[in-house]
Design an enzyme around this catalytic site. Structure first.
Site, PDB file in Angstrom:
ATOM      1  N   ALA A   1       0.846  -1.300   0.087  1.00  0.00           N
ATOM      2  CA  ALA A   1       0.071  -0.171   0.041  1.00  0.00           C
ATOM      3  C   ALA A   1       1.077   1.364  -0.214  1.00  0.00           C
ATOM      4  O   ALA A   1       0.730   2.150  -0.825  1.00  0.00           O
ATOM      5  CB  ALA A   1      -1.025  -0.017   1.180  1.00  0.00           C
ATOM      6  N   GLU A   2       1.762   1.419   0.847  1.00  0.00           N
ATOM      7  CA  GLU A   2       2.720   2.493   0.892  1.00  0.00           C
ATOM      8  C   GLU A   2       3.731   2.712  -0.367  1.00  0.00           C
ATOM      9  O   GLU A   2       3.483   3.805  -0.827  1.00  0.00           O
ATOM     10  CB  GLU A   2       3.631   2.472   2.285  1.00  0.00           C
ATOM     11  CG  GLU A   2       4.378   3.892   2.333  1.00  0.00           C
ATOM     12  CD  GLU A   2       4.624   4.487   3.627  1.00  0.00           C
ATOM     13  OE1 GLU A   2       5.572   5.305   3.865  1.00  0.00           O
ATOM     14  OE2 GLU A   2       4.121   3.522   4.725  1.00  0.00           O
ATOM     15  N   THR A   3       3.915   1.537  -0.944  1.00  0.00           N
ATOM     16  CA  THR A   3       4.700   1.636  -2.019  1.00  0.00           C
ATOM     17  C   THR A   3       3.877   2.324  -3.329  1.00  0.00           C
ATOM     18  O   THR A   3       4.306   3.382  -4.021  1.00  0.00           O
ATOM     19  CB  THR A   3       5.292   0.196  -2.817  1.00  0.00           C
ATOM     20  OG1 THR A   3       6.200  -0.311  -1.620  1.00  0.00           O
ATOM     21  CG2 THR A   3       5.876   0.355  -3.901  1.00  0.00           C
TER      22      THR A   3
ATOM     23  N   SER B   1       2.686   5.898  -2.655  1.00  0.00           N
ATOM     24  CA  SER B   1       3.874   6.849  -2.731  1.00  0.00           C
ATOM     25  C   SER B   1       4.327   7.186  -4.061  1.00  0.00           C
ATOM     26  O   SER B   1       4.484   8.235  -4.602  1.00  0.00           O
ATOM     27  CB  SER B   1       5.114   6.306  -1.939  1.00  0.00           C
ATOM     28  OG  SER B   1       4.958   6.133  -0.617  1.00  0.00           O
TER      29      SER B   1
END
Length: 156
Positions: free
Chosen positions: A75-77, A80
């Site tokens: 999710a963060e990848t 971002s």
């Protein structure tokens, strides 16, 4: 597992924007060392939609289910990347808030994450990331907010 075999698909105008600054964006961008170790592959990328996959195998907790932290990495990848593309070449995106709700477990196959913008401002960007299993069942819903800082280090 772990090698980036699929090329990231950036819109041509984004590639051109970075190329004017002397940056080969497709060569530069990856899911980073952690994403590479976890087998994250970015398969589509624009400020409007980022899609990536990750294998369940190798990313499980002791019960054999996809680790919640692995979902958070995916999710963060993805969020971002969307934030970075929204900010453009003059900004860097730094995650400041991530939350994940885990709906069901996954034991095998690939999970796919799709990040779409909730808010795209001058100083922050927020993306919702929906992660599904091979049967298109929702495994996790996440929200990531990134601070957009000037790439030269001044406040954005």
């Amino acid at each position: 597992m772990g090698e980036q075999t699929a090329a990231v698909k950036f819109p041509q105008e984004v590639i051109d924007e970075y190329a004017q600054l002397g940056v080969d964006l497709p060569a530069l961008f990856s899911a980073g060392d952690l994403g590479t170790r976890m087998g994250v592959q970015i398969v589509e990328a624009s400020a409007e939609r980022v899609v990536g996959t990750m294998p369940v195998e190798g990313n499980t907790q002791p019960y054999g289910l996809l680790h919640g932290g692995a979902s958070a990495v995916l999710a963060e990848t993805l969020g971002s990347v969307g934030s970075m593309l929204h900010g453009g070449a003059s900004k860097i995106a730094v995650g400041v808030d991530l939350n994940c709700t885990h709906h069901r477990g996954a034991r095998s196959g690939l999970v796919t994450g799709v990040a779409t913008p909730v808010h795209r401002g001058r100083s922050t960007a927020t993306y919702e990331i929906v992660i599904t299993d091979d049967q298109d069942k929702r495994v996790c819903t996440a929200r990531l907010t990134c601070l957009l800082r000037d790439a030269d280090g001044s406040k954005g």
